[in-house]
Each structure stands twice: as C-alpha cells, then as structure tokens.
Design an enzyme around this catalytic site. Structure first.
Site, PDB file in Angstrom:
ATOM      1  CB  ALA A 227      35.524  50.978  26.618  1.00 55.70           C
TER       2      ALA A 227
ATOM      3  CD  GLU B  30      33.221  43.470  24.521  1.00 52.53           C
ATOM      4  OE1 GLU B  30      33.560  44.665  24.617  1.00 52.53           O
ATOM      5  OE2 GLU B  30      33.864  42.544  25.025  1.00 52.53           O
TER       6      GLU B  30
ATOM      7  CD  GLU C  97      37.534  45.091  22.102  1.00 50.76           C
ATOM      8  OE1 GLU C  97      37.564  44.488  21.006  1.00 50.76           O
ATOM      9  OE2 GLU C  97      36.482  45.269  22.740  1.00 50.76           O
TER      10      GLU C  97
ATOM     11  N   GLY D  57      33.344  47.558  23.021  1.00 46.86           N
ATOM     12  CA  GLY D  57      32.276  47.541  24.021  1.00 46.86           C
ATOM     13  C   GLY D  57      30.903  47.805  23.406  1.00 46.86           C
TER      14      GLY D  57
END
Ligand code: CO8
Length: 258
Positions: free
Chosen positions: A66, A112, A132, A109
C-alpha cells in the site's frame, strides 16, 4: 477499453492482462490504483470474450505494498469509519481465474494482492514479504489469513512477526507459488496459462474455481457435498455431452460454453 491512470489493460488472446504501472514507487498501491484494479478486473470478469485474467507489475516489480504516503497521516477513525480498503473485496468476488505474474518485490499489500489471485507464477527474482511490522502495523488485506493457509503457521508467523522476505525458490518450496520461471518469461507464461484455462468449457472453469475456493471456507464434509452437487449440475450442460463425446470419438471438443 477505458483509460486508466495507474494501470495498463490489454487482451492477449482470451486472457485479460492488467499491468500495474507506477514504476517510480515500485507500484505502491495508491487508492486510485486499487479502484482501477477492481474496475478493470470486474470489467474482464463481465466480458464474455475473456476467460482468465492476469495481474502483473511487469518484468521488474510486482508491488511494494500500500502507498505509505497515503497512510501516514490517517487516524483510527479515518480507517474505521470509512472502512478503508474494503473495495479490495471486489477482487475476491471475481468468478474467472485470476493469475498473479510476479517479478521482483511483492511486499505487504503487493503480497496480499498476489495471494488474492488463484494462481501465483513467480520469476526467480521474486521476493515475497509482509513487512508491515516494520511500520508499526500489521497486514490489513488478508496477509495474516491467506499466508497461513498458503505456507502454514510457523512460516507465516516468522514472516509476519519479523517482516523478513522469502525468495522465489522458498516460495515455491513452501507452496506459495505454483511455479518459478525466468523473469522475462513470467508474463508470457501467465498469459499462456490464462489462454489454456480460457480454452476450456467456461461453466466447468467457473465451478472448478468455486469448488476449490470452498476448501478454504468449509469443513471437509460440506466441501465434498458442494463439489458433488457441482459435479452433478455440470451434467445439465451441453459442454459435458460434447466433452465426453469428443473423447470417445477421439477428437477435440468444441465448447459452446453452455
Ligand atoms: N509506498 C510508498 N512509496 C513507496 C513504497 C510504498 N509502499 N515502496 C517504495 N516506495 C517508494 C520509496 O519511498 C522511494 O521513493 P523516492 O524515490 O521518492 O524516495 C521509491 O519508491 C524507491 O524506493 P527505495 O528508495 O526504498 O528503493 P529500494 O530499492 O532501496 O527498496 C523496497 C525497495 C525494498 C521495496 C523498499 O522501498 C521498501 O521497503 N518499501 C516499503 C515496503 C513496505 O513496507 N510495504 C508495506 C506497506 S504497508 C501495506 O502494504 C499494508 C496493506 C494493508 C493496509 C490495510 C489497512 C486497513
């Protein structure tokens, strides 16, 4: 095909190909890119000419997570009240097979996103990780759940708790990816795989994906029940008659997708 700012979209044969295109930030997944990815994937899912979908970042990088610049100033209520990032769920509602073609970093992300796909193909330069924890947060797009299901608890815990990455070879051993190929061959291999899947009878493909995904949600008894009901229902299709007749007549089937 509509205009996009953060992705490129094209069709190769019967495969829809979506290429993330923000190279300067290692394809950091900004809000705009997430919306575009969901829009493009949904459009391919609805396009009868497309039978499978590839998501890639090209030859160098998949996605480094992200976009941290968009998250740094958020408060709890910004995240919670808007249920930030809930749009991602659109990707998991896609009925056609999604193939992630991963070169370079697939982090946070990005990892993911790859795990939301049905098959991950990796270049031997690929690196997967959930870093993260280094940012004072945890994975938020399914990393703590899908990684455990992919590689098991101990390996997932080590990656999520330390932020350490695994390379393509490890990811292959651990079952996170289906195959490793040369980096420059990843996208073409994914497209070839997509076209192979797209050449099958569409109802069988969609039901096969749905049945395999049931294994993540259901008990064995319920999952076997779902599979058997789907198997039975395929005998209502023209393609089942055609597929079995073609086998016995020693010819290639001609699917009507009905
Ligand atoms: N967001 C924004 N910018 C990024 C990101 C990112 N995730 N990753 C890289 N960039 C930018 C860098 O800031 C840098 O910009 P600039 O040139 O302007 O300084 C540029 O990309 C190049 O990066 P580096 O200089 O760091 O390049 P290196 O080759 O040294 O390192 C790495 C490459 C290893 C990819 C490194 O950039 C890195 O570690 N990036 C961050 C990876 C990361 O922490 N990802 C997880 C993000 S959090 C997340 O994904 C959570 C998702 C779920 C949220 C749900 C909430 C509810």
């Amino acid at each position: 095909i509509k205009e996009y700012e953060f992705i490129k979209v094209e069709t190769k044969g019967k495969t829809g190909v979506i290429t993330m295109d923000r190279a300067k930030t290692y394809n950091a997944l900004c809000n705009g890119m997430i919306v575009e990815l969901c829009t493009a994937v949904t459009a391919f899912d609805e396009d009868p000419a497309v039978g499978a979908i590839v998501i890639t970042g090209g030859d160098k990088v998949f996605a480094a997570g992200a976009d941290i610049t968009e998250m740094v100033g958020l408060s709890f209520s910004d995240c919670y009240n808007q249920d930030k990032f809930k749009d991602w769920a659109a990707l998991t509602r896609v009925r056609k097979p999604l193939i992630a073609a991963v070169n370079g970093y697939a982090l946070g992300g990005g990892c993911e996103l790859a795990m939301m796909c049905d098959i991950i193909l990796a270049g031997d330069d690929a690196k997967f990780g959930q870093p993260e924890i280094n940012l004072g947060v945890i994975p938020g797009w399914g990393g703590t759940q899908r990684l455990v299901r992919a590689v098991g608890k101990s390996k997932a815990m080590e990656m999520v708790l330390t932020g350490s990455m695994i390379d393509a070879k490890r990811a292959n051993w651990d079952g996170l990816v289906s195959r490793v190929v040369e980096p420059e061959k990843v996208v073409e291999t994914a497209v070839a795989l997509g076209n192979k899947i797209a050449s099958m009878s569409r109802p069988s493909v969609l039901m096969a994906k749905e049945a395999v995904n049931s294994a993540y949600e259901l008990t064995l008894t319920e999952g076997l029940h779902v599979e058997r009901r789907m198997f039975h229902s395929l005998f209502a299709t023209e393609d089942q008659k055609e597929g079995m007749a073609a086998f016995l007549e020693k010819r290639k089937p001609e699917w009507t997708h009905k």
